[in-house]
Scaffold this active site. Structure first.
Site, mmCIF file in Angstrom:
data_model
loop_
_atom_site.group_PDB
_atom_site.id
_atom_site.type_symbol
_atom_site.label_atom_id
_atom_site.label_comp_id
_atom_site.label_asym_id
_atom_site.label_seq_id
_atom_site.Cartn_x
_atom_site.Cartn_y
_atom_site.Cartn_z
ATOM 1 N N HIS A 19 0.815 -1.220 0.000
ATOM 2 C CA HIS A 19 0.000 0.000 0.000
ATOM 3 C C HIS A 19 0.844 1.263 0.000
ATOM 4 O O HIS A 19 0.330 2.364 -0.225
ATOM 5 C CB HIS A 19 -0.917 0.033 1.242
ATOM 6 C CG HIS A 19 -1.675 -1.227 1.455
ATOM 7 N ND1 HIS A 19 -1.390 -2.109 2.465
ATOM 8 C CD2 HIS A 19 -2.698 -1.773 0.758
ATOM 9 C CE1 HIS A 19 -2.217 -3.138 2.403
ATOM 10 N NE2 HIS A 19 -3.018 -2.967 1.376
ATOM 11 N N GLU A 25 -2.851 3.355 2.104
ATOM 12 C CA GLU A 25 -2.523 3.848 0.764
ATOM 13 C C GLU A 25 -2.869 5.325 0.627
ATOM 14 O O GLU A 25 -2.086 6.113 0.073
ATOM 15 C CB GLU A 25 -3.275 3.047 -0.302
ATOM 16 C CG GLU A 25 -2.989 3.524 -1.715
ATOM 17 C CD GLU A 25 -3.815 2.816 -2.771
ATOM 18 O OE1 GLU A 25 -4.168 3.455 -3.787
ATOM 19 O OE2 GLU A 25 -4.114 1.612 -2.588
ATOM 20 N N CYS A 56 -6.613 0.816 -10.212
ATOM 21 C CA CYS A 56 -5.811 -0.272 -10.784
ATOM 22 C C CYS A 56 -6.640 -1.069 -11.793
ATOM 23 O O CYS A 56 -7.822 -1.346 -11.560
ATOM 24 C CB CYS A 56 -5.333 -1.173 -9.650
ATOM 25 S SG CYS A 56 -4.615 -2.731 -10.181
#
Length: 678
Positions: A73, A124, A194
């Protein structure tokens, strides 16, 4: 039961890279410690610790001789600097997609305001914030984003960007992106979700539409796993488990097709174990079901033989049916006439039979009632189901509730075929939705079709009467699925069409401001949205609609134009009486003297404000009796000067002003003194 697994499940690229990196270092004999859990999967993290890896929270906890592994992260910028300052060897296992976000935000100009879509407490997001070059604001959904925009002036920011947590919901991102594009046109948007996250969410969403229920495998603290659960829950009851041992706590009866997906941090070994356990349980149930089917078939075969033998003796089918009343039978429908009613029972004469039937209070109706008289009256002819025959006195135990349920099922099937709206009470809140009761028949309404906002408790529906349509039927299982949302949407559409039919150009209305954009304000005028263009909000020039109105304001508007084809409505807001040119015509005329503020300079003159919304020109020849090369020699922006209106052209919207006509002519002054001297 059928099991369906998504095409993509288990470790994504970033997680796989980080996990393999730690295992490789351990196998090489290196002593390592991870800065926080390397990924959000308790089972894998425990395995690493069992092999010698240590867990630390800060670089200061790292023992001599150990190497630090930075988690997937990522960590805050000052943590990396702390590791370097202590000369501790480290390996950065931060996911490349997370590092990409760090580079984006750190490459922005100093003072850039950064909006981050994600969980503000997630490591993150904390890491991303540390690399930003100015103020940061975190939002987790479209509601929080809207609140941020309403409470902060992002419109004037020279540099404003938006990024997202890599595991942010793709569906939620699209909603937020639309808001930003519509309201904050100065915001530069970076889609940093992502690819693996997007693909997994899309696959899970698609599979959940095909299945009766979904299993999501992964850590309960894993952001991407929780997003998968949320996505699947929109279409089917969804269960999040960490290991196969949790399967025993779930009742899968009633589900024909089960879908399985897994988070990006779920090891393949755990996925395989879950699938194996599910397959074994299904196999056991299939064996048990086969045994029951064989027993049923044997009983049915014996009944068939008895019927053939009886028929050979010359008895008719009707006679055999009459004789079979001596046995328990729950599959025969008869007609009965009510002859007596007591507080606990209803007595009927069964037509075509010399028998009396009794309907117990509990078998009278599935709808709530106080007295039997509330349901039936003496003389009523009823369709009833035989539940049991009392061998001693030949009395039939009957049920009206069951025949009502069978009839109701037929009505439900017809309602589906005819696209009818049903009304029924919501009697229970269950996993994944609510149950409506139509004369004893339960209809499942999924949470996503209940009309209740996602973040609101479904308990608000319990005890209310809902209007819904049946959208799916499983005849074999006698199960139906309903939708409150589809009825609400149809009613909204009908209301909009009815409202459209009443609209006319020039009509005055009261509306509520719903949203703002750089080019105007959207107003709800009774279930329909119209737009006030920015040029229509004020007679004076404004930079943004928020200078005049804000979301939630009640405004008086009128319809400027209607486009039936595109269903767009253009609204007017400015009042004619507030038109500065009308005010000028009424209150000002040629020869009027006033004070005016200089707002602009050119080579040929100066522009000054006559009244708000109207500027007049002071030509260079009207500034002074003396010859000047440029207006800037005499004036500057911001000066307040005395002028007189010399001309007004309402057609061309022009006003001419003069300063020098209010000044004494030099020639007259000289003549005056000359005459005195003579």
């Amino acid at each position: 039961m059928q099991i369906k697994l998504v095409e993509t499940a288990g470790f994504c690229f970033g997680v796989n890279r980080a996990v393999n990196l730690v295992y490789d270092l351990i196998e090489k004999g290196e002593r390592v410690c991870t800065l926080g859990p390397i990924i959000h999967n308790r089972q894998l993290v425990d395995d690493l610790y069992s092999k010698g890896a240590k867990a630390i929270n800060t670089p200061s906890e790292c023992r001599d001789g150990y190497k630090i592994i930075v988690r997937t992260h990522g960590v805050e910028k000052d943590v990396i600097e702390d590791i370097k300052s202590r000369n501790i060897p480290y390996v950065d296992a931060t996911c490349p997609f997370v590092l990409k976000i760090h580079k984006i935000v750190s490459a922005q100009p100093e003072g850039t305001v950064t909006l981050i879509a994600g969980d503000r407490e997630h490591p993150e997001v904390r890491g991303i914030k540390s690399f930003c070059r100015g103020k940061t604001f975190v939002f987790k959904n479209e509601n929080e984003l809207t609140s941020l925009i309403e409470n902060n002036d992002f419109f004037g920011e020279n540099s404003l960007i938006c990024v997202s947590q890599t595991t942010f919901s793709r569906q939620e991102w699209k909603k937020c992106e639309k808001i930003l594009e519509k309201v904050c046109t100065n915001c530069k948007i970076f889609d940093t979700i992502c690819n693996a996250t997007s693909d997994r969410q899309a696959e899970a969403l698609s599979l959940s539409e095909e299945c009766d229920a979904m299993i999501v495998i992964g850590g309960r603290h894993s952001s991407n796993t929780c997003k998968l659960r949320d996505v699947c829950s929109e279409n089917a009851p969804t269960f999040l488990i960490e290991t196969a041992s949790e399967l025993s706590e779930i009742d899968f009866s009633g589900f024909n097709v089960l879908g399985v997906t897994a988070g990006a941090s779920t090891p393949s070994a755990i996925i395989k174990e879950v699938l194996k356990t599910m397959s074994e349980e299904i196999k056991e149930k299939e064996v048990e079901a086969a045994a029951q089917a064989a027993e049923t078939a044997e009983t049915a075969d014996q009944a068939d033989k008895a019927a053939v033998e009886a028929s050979a003796d010359g008895e008719t089918f009707a006679e055999m049916l009459e004789q079979s009343l001596s046995d328990d039978d729950t599959s025969k429908i008869v007609k009965g006439v009510v002859v007596n009613i007591t507080p606990s029972e209803v007595f009927v004469d069964v037509l075509g039979r010399k028998q009396t039937g009794i309907i117990a209070y509990d078998d009278l109706s599935s709808e709530p009632f106080d007295k039997c008289e509330d349901v039936v009256s003496i003389g009523d002819e009823l369709d009833l189901m035989i539940m049991k025959t009392d061998d001693q006195d030949g009395v039939l135990k009957l049920s009206k509730k069951l025949t009502d349920a069978f009839k109701c099922w037929d009505d439900i099937v017809k309602a589906k075929e005819n696209d009818e709206i049903l009304e029924a009470p919501i009697v229970a809140v269950v996993r994944g939705g609510v149950l409506a009761s139509v004369k004893g028949t339960r209809i499942f309404i999924p949470a996503s079709l209940s009309g209740v906002p996602k973040n609101q408790d479904l308990d608000v529906l319990k005890g209310t009467t809902a209007r819904f349509k049946v959208i799916d039927i499983n005849t074999a299982r006698r199960r139906a699925v309903g939708s409150i949302k589809v009825v609400a949407n149809e009613e909204k559409k009908a209301a909009r069409e009815a409202a459209w039919a009443k609209l006319e150009e020039g009509m005055k209305l009261t509306g509520t401001v719903k949203s703002l954009t750089n080019y105007g304000a959207f107003v709800d005028i009774g279930g329909i949205d119209g737009m006030i263009h920015i040029s229509e909000l004020s007679w004076t020039r404004i930079k943004h609609p928020s200078e005049v109105v804000k979301v939630g304001d009640q405004v008086e508007v009128y319809i400027k134009s209607l486009d039936e084809e595109t269903k767009k409505i253009s609204l007017g807001f400015k009042k004619v009486e507030d038109n500065p040119w009308e005010i000028l015509k009424r209150d000002y005329h040629v020869g009027t003297e006033l004070e005016a503020k200089i707002v602009g300079l050119t080579a040929f003159g100066a522009f000054a404000t006559v009244i708000p919304g109207i500027e007049g020109l002071i030509h260079i020849s009207q500034i002074s009796w003396d010859r000047i090369k440029t207006p800037a020699d005499v004036l500057k922006v911001g000066d307040v000067v005395k002028v007189v209106i010399t001309d007004i052209d309402f057609d061309k919207k022009r006003v001419s002003l003069s300063m020098k006509q209010l000044l004494e002519k030099p020639e007259e002054s000289i003549n005056f003194f000359s005459e005195k001297s003579e």
